[in-house]
Design a protein around this motif. Structure first.
Motif, PDB file in Angstrom:
ATOM      1  N   SER A 192       0.923  -0.980   0.056  1.00 27.73           N
ATOM      2  CA  SER A 192      -0.003   0.031   0.021  1.00 27.73           C
ATOM      3  C   SER A 192       0.687   1.326   0.003  1.00 27.73           C
ATOM      4  O   SER A 192       0.498   2.211  -0.685  1.00 27.73           O
ATOM      5  CB  SER A 192      -0.905   0.107   1.023  1.00 27.73           C
ATOM      6  OG  SER A 192      -0.065  -0.016   2.323  1.00 27.73           O
ATOM      7  N   VAL A 193       1.914   1.295   0.687  1.00 25.63           N
ATOM      8  CA  VAL A 193       2.761   2.395   0.891  1.00 25.63           C
ATOM      9  C   VAL A 193       3.602   2.482  -0.607  1.00 25.63           C
ATOM     10  O   VAL A 193       4.636   3.524  -0.632  1.00 25.63           O
ATOM     11  CB  VAL A 193       3.840   2.293   2.075  1.00 25.63           C
ATOM     12  CG1 VAL A 193       2.933   2.477   3.294  1.00 25.63           C
ATOM     13  CG2 VAL A 193       4.727   1.130   2.016  1.00 25.63           C
ATOM     14  N   GLU A 252       6.403  -0.379  -8.484  1.00 28.90           N
ATOM     15  CA  GLU A 252       5.440  -0.017  -9.311  1.00 28.90           C
ATOM     16  C   GLU A 252       5.683   0.229 -10.755  1.00 28.90           C
ATOM     17  O   GLU A 252       5.044  -0.134 -11.764  1.00 28.90           O
ATOM     18  CB  GLU A 252       4.539   0.836  -8.429  1.00 28.90           C
ATOM     19  CG  GLU A 252       3.862   0.456  -7.366  1.00 28.90           C
ATOM     20  CD  GLU A 252       2.487  -0.552  -7.404  1.00 28.90           C
ATOM     21  OE1 GLU A 252       1.961  -0.511  -8.764  1.00 28.90           O
ATOM     22  OE2 GLU A 252       2.239  -1.139  -6.514  1.00 28.90           O
ATOM     23  N   SER A 296       8.805   2.472   1.437  1.00 30.00           N
ATOM     24  CA  SER A 296       7.982   3.094   0.472  1.00 30.00           C
ATOM     25  C   SER A 296       8.645   3.414  -0.800  1.00 30.00           C
ATOM     26  O   SER A 296       7.915   3.116  -1.892  1.00 30.00           O
ATOM     27  CB  SER A 296       7.079   4.279   1.437  1.00 30.00           C
ATOM     28  OG  SER A 296       6.394   4.652   0.453  1.00 30.00           O
ATOM     29  N   ASN A 350      -0.244  -5.701  -4.130  1.00 33.66           N
ATOM     30  CA  ASN A 350      -0.154  -5.573  -2.846  1.00 33.66           C
ATOM     31  C   ASN A 350      -0.802  -6.491  -1.857  1.00 33.66           C
ATOM     32  O   ASN A 350      -2.207  -6.694  -1.865  1.00 33.66           O
ATOM     33  CB  ASN A 350      -1.220  -4.313  -2.361  1.00 33.66           C
ATOM     34  CG  ASN A 350      -1.174  -4.039  -0.894  1.00 33.66           C
ATOM     35  OD1 ASN A 350      -0.382  -4.349  -0.128  1.00 33.66           O
ATOM     36  ND2 ASN A 350      -2.222  -2.891  -0.543  1.00 33.66           N
ATOM     37  N   ARG A 398       2.059   2.947  -3.330  1.00 29.50           N
ATOM     38  CA  ARG A 398       0.873   3.414  -3.980  1.00 29.50           C
ATOM     39  C   ARG A 398       0.597   4.667  -3.543  1.00 29.50           C
ATOM     40  O   ARG A 398       0.274   5.675  -4.048  1.00 29.50           O
ATOM     41  CB  ARG A 398      -0.354   2.551  -4.262  1.00 29.50           C
ATOM     42  CG  ARG A 398       0.071   1.025  -4.877  1.00 29.50           C
ATOM     43  CD  ARG A 398      -1.020   0.118  -4.928  1.00 29.50           C
ATOM     44  NE  ARG A 398      -0.571  -1.124  -5.569  1.00 29.50           N
ATOM     45  CZ  ARG A 398      -1.353  -2.200  -5.615  1.00 29.50           C
ATOM     46  NH1 ARG A 398      -2.417  -2.230  -4.996  1.00 29.50           N
ATOM     47  NH2 ARG A 398      -0.717  -3.417  -6.281  1.00 29.50           N
ATOM     48  N   LYS A 399       0.761   4.784  -2.306  1.00 36.27           N
ATOM     49  CA  LYS A 399       0.583   6.108  -1.584  1.00 36.27           C
ATOM     50  C   LYS A 399       1.679   6.379  -0.116  1.00 36.27           C
ATOM     51  O   LYS A 399       1.634   5.329   0.487  1.00 36.27           O
ATOM     52  CB  LYS A 399      -0.917   6.270  -0.926  1.00 36.27           C
ATOM     53  CG  LYS A 399      -1.266   7.625  -0.419  1.00 36.27           C
ATOM     54  CD  LYS A 399      -2.604   7.578  -0.063  1.00 36.27           C
ATOM     55  CE  LYS A 399      -2.873   9.122   0.395  1.00 36.27           C
ATOM     56  NZ  LYS A 399      -2.157   9.843   0.972  1.00 36.27           N
ATOM     57  N   GLY A 400       2.482   7.069  -0.449  1.00 36.78           N
ATOM     58  CA  GLY A 400       3.478   7.383   0.603  1.00 36.78           C
ATOM     59  C   GLY A 400       2.614   7.631   1.865  1.00 36.78           C
ATOM     60  O   GLY A 400       1.742   8.138   2.153  1.00 36.78           O
ATOM     61  N   ARG A 401       3.526   7.050   3.192  1.00 36.88           N
ATOM     62  CA  ARG A 401       3.155   7.245   4.422  1.00 36.88           C
ATOM     63  C   ARG A 401       4.216   7.423   5.316  1.00 36.88           C
ATOM     64  O   ARG A 401       5.370   6.804   5.065  1.00 36.88           O
ATOM     65  CB  ARG A 401       2.219   6.110   4.732  1.00 36.88           C
ATOM     66  CG  ARG A 401       1.400   6.099   6.079  1.00 36.88           C
ATOM     67  CD  ARG A 401       0.902   4.685   6.565  1.00 36.88           C
ATOM     68  NE  ARG A 401       0.191   4.020   5.380  1.00 36.88           N
ATOM     69  CZ  ARG A 401       0.088   2.871   5.455  1.00 36.88           C
ATOM     70  NH1 ARG A 401       0.359   1.873   6.307  1.00 36.88           N
ATOM     71  NH2 ARG A 401      -0.746   2.357   4.409  1.00 36.88           N
ATOM     72  N   PHE A 432       7.419   2.114  -4.659  1.00 39.07           N
ATOM     73  CA  PHE A 432       6.931   2.884  -5.742  1.00 39.07           C
ATOM     74  C   PHE A 432       8.032   2.678  -7.101  1.00 39.07           C
ATOM     75  O   PHE A 432       7.278   2.435  -7.991  1.00 39.07           O
ATOM     76  CB  PHE A 432       7.195   4.566  -5.387  1.00 39.07           C
ATOM     77  CG  PHE A 432       6.142   5.135  -4.643  1.00 39.07           C
ATOM     78  CD1 PHE A 432       5.317   5.846  -5.368  1.00 39.07           C
ATOM     79  CD2 PHE A 432       5.884   5.212  -3.475  1.00 39.07           C
ATOM     80  CE1 PHE A 432       4.044   6.395  -4.865  1.00 39.07           C
ATOM     81  CE2 PHE A 432       4.752   5.677  -2.931  1.00 39.07           C
ATOM     82  CZ  PHE A 432       3.893   6.491  -3.775  1.00 39.07           C
TER      83      PHE A 432
END
Ligand code: NDP
Length: 250
Positions: A143-144, A163, A156, A183, A146-149, A160
């Motif tokens: 999940s990280v 991906e 993370s 994911n 696809r969206k940074g956290r 990316f």
């Protein structure tokens, strides 16, 4: 729906096969009749897996070693003339820290396995994947990725990268190939325990649950899915609401 991918008799390569999701995936694919090349650094764990499961070929290597990865890809090509399925699963977590607490060296170490290692395997496998009639590549993301956290710094960034690697390969490998990311979501493995030491693993899906979604993807992916992003959680839900064997991917 176009014809399902036939796992029986297929040639597969799974990285990160010594434990966790990769190991479970090797088991399920081999039980379904695939010849599975199982890769990792831990020799003993791989030999144990091969002794327990028919159809498993052991390959002890560090994915960062591009020469060894090339040799493996050539070995597969020489033995089978193709590679039908690549599960690019190996990974490391690295430090759980904010960017200002992450050293360039720590970032490099994570990228070296999660991105360069995945690149080494995928790029070395191009000739064998191209020689297969409907090759599948499943790259394990997060999940990280696809969206940074916050606090997921190096890991993370690396996901990316995975991906991106996946989208590029989907574009390069042509219309017969299907390349996607998955994911897995929180899964009871050593990596998850390292990230969340206080969590009860009993509350999480097992590595075998996630391996089942990898098998499901392998079977059901169609050309139009190439370049796509999947999540095991959504696949669990889909499998629950669909009659056995009739799951159609969105
Ligand atoms: P584990 O830590 O349980 O297993 C990681 C695997 O990667 C091991 O088999 C390890 O083998 C292999 N590996 C690590 N470094 C190298 C290297 N340099 N060369 C070769 N192999 C290597 O991880 P999981 O099973 O939990 O994770 C699998 C994938 O799923 C990873 O990509 C992870 O990022 C992703 N993921 C996992 C989640 C989870 O909750 N578990 C959530 C989201 C994503 P060895 O040490 O023997 O080399």
């Amino acid at each position: 729906m176009s014809e399902l991918f036939d796992i029986k008799g297929s040639v597969a390569l799974v990285t990160g096969a010594s434990r966790g999701i990769g190991r479970a995936c090797v088991r399920l694919l081999a039980e379904a009749g695939a010849i599975v090349y199982a890769c990792a650094r831990s020799e003993e764990a791989l030999h144990e897996l091969a002794a327990e499961t028919e159809g498993v070929r052991v390959c002890v290597l560090d994915l960062r070693d591009e020469v060894m990865v090339e040799e493996l890809a050539s070995e597969i090509m020489e033995a089978h003339g193709r590679l039908d399925l690549l599960v690019n699963n190996a990974g490391v977590l690295g430090p759980r820290a904010s960017l200002d607490q992450t050293s360039a060296e720590a970032l490099r170490e994570v990228l070296e396995v999660n991105v360069v290692g995945a690149f080494n395997v995928l790029s070395a496998s191009y000739p064998a994947l191209r020689a297969a009639s409907s090759p599948r590549v499943i790259n394990l993301s997060s999940s990280v990725g696809r969206k940074g956290r916050a606090q997921w710094g190096a890991y993370s960034i690396s996901k990316f990268g995975v991906e991106g690697l996946s989208e590029i390969a989907a574009d390069e490998l042509g219309e017969d190939a299907v390349v996607v990311t998955l994911n897995p979501g929180g899964t009871a493995t050593d990596m998850r325990a390292e990230a969340y030491p206080d969590e009860d693993p009993e509350t999480l899906p097992s590595a075998t649950d996630v391996a089942q979604t990898i098998v499901l993807l392998t079977r059901q992916l169609r050309a139009e899915h190439s370049g796509g992003r999947f999540s095991s959680r959504a696949l669990f839900e889909l499998a629950k609401t669909s009659p056995r064997g009739a799951v159609e991917l969105p």
